[in-house]
Design an enzyme around this catalytic site. Structure first.
Site, PDB file in Angstrom:
ATOM      1  N   HIS A  80       0.838  -1.194   0.000  1.00  0.00           N
ATOM      2  CA  HIS A  80       0.000   0.000   0.000  1.00  0.00           C
ATOM      3  C   HIS A  80       0.876   1.247   0.000  1.00  0.00           C
ATOM      4  CE1 HIS A  80       0.268   2.060   3.924  1.00  0.00           C
ATOM      5  NE2 HIS A  80       0.665   0.894   4.373  1.00  0.00           N
ATOM      6  N   CYS A  81       0.295   2.331  -0.498  1.00  0.00           N
ATOM      7  CA  CYS A  81       0.960   3.630  -0.446  1.00  0.00           C
ATOM      8  C   CYS A  81      -0.028   4.604   0.181  1.00  0.00           C
ATOM      9  CB  CYS A  81       1.421   4.061  -1.833  1.00  0.00           C
ATOM     10  SG  CYS A  81       0.090   4.161  -3.032  1.00  0.00           S
ATOM     11  N   HIS A  82      -0.130   5.805  -0.357  1.00  0.00           N
ATOM     12  CA  HIS A  82      -1.061   6.767   0.210  1.00  0.00           C
ATOM     13  C   HIS A  82      -2.435   6.672  -0.450  1.00  0.00           C
ATOM     14  CE1 HIS A  82      -2.082  10.098   2.781  1.00  0.00           C
ATOM     15  NE2 HIS A  82      -2.589  10.745   1.761  1.00  0.00           N
ATOM     16  N   GLY A  84      -2.868   4.584  -3.640  1.00  0.00           N
ATOM     17  CA  GLY A  84      -3.023   3.452  -4.560  1.00  0.00           C
ATOM     18  C   GLY A  84      -2.035   3.328  -5.697  1.00  0.00           C
ATOM     19  N   TYR A 109      -3.122   4.515   2.641  1.00  0.00           N
ATOM     20  CA  TYR A 109      -3.137   5.076   3.987  1.00  0.00           C
ATOM     21  C   TYR A 109      -4.187   6.167   4.130  1.00  0.00           C
ATOM     22  CZ  TYR A 109      -1.772   6.775   8.505  1.00  0.00           C
ATOM     23  OH  TYR A 109      -1.816   7.141   9.828  1.00  0.00           O
TER      24      TYR A 109
END
Length: 118
Positions: A80-82, A84, A109
């Site tokens: 995961h990132c912020h 997608g 996130y």
């Protein structure tokens, strides 16, 4: 667009975090972002190092990241990132290396912190 097999929802991730012993949740954001908050239990491996990281020998991976390197067929490998995008790139990189079940938590996130009321 990623196929649904490559993605995981907030609800699914939450359930995995609660019940799974084998989940490896990888946060691919930058250090500054991670310092502001993270999903509990996640390992931090920045997106531009994912390919190198997942090419390491298991003992090197464990020494560097503090978690066991997943098997190629590990059912519960989530990036995961912020929001997608980077998570998607990391998921693709892992899948190209043979991690066939790697998935991207597309909400990232941002969604997590909203749902968790952070």
């Amino acid at each position: 667009m990623a196929s649904p097999a490559n993605v995981i929802t907030y609800e699914d991730l939450k359930a995995l975090l609660e019940k799974s012993q084998n989940l490896l949740l990888v946060d691919v954001r930058g250090k500054e972002e991670v310092d502001k908050g993270r999903i509990p239990g996640s390992a931090h491996i920045p997106v531009d190092t994912v390919e190198a990281a997942f090419s390491l020998e298991p003992e090197e991976f464990k020494a560097k990241y503090g978690v066991a390197k997943p098997q190629l067929d590990a059912p519960e490998l989530v990036f995961h990132c912020h929001m997608g995008g980077r998570g998607g790139r990391a998921t693709e990189a892992a899948r190209k290396l043979g991690f066939t079940n790697a998935r991207n938590y597309v909400g990232g996130y941002k969604e997590w912190s909203e749902k968790e009321g952070k």
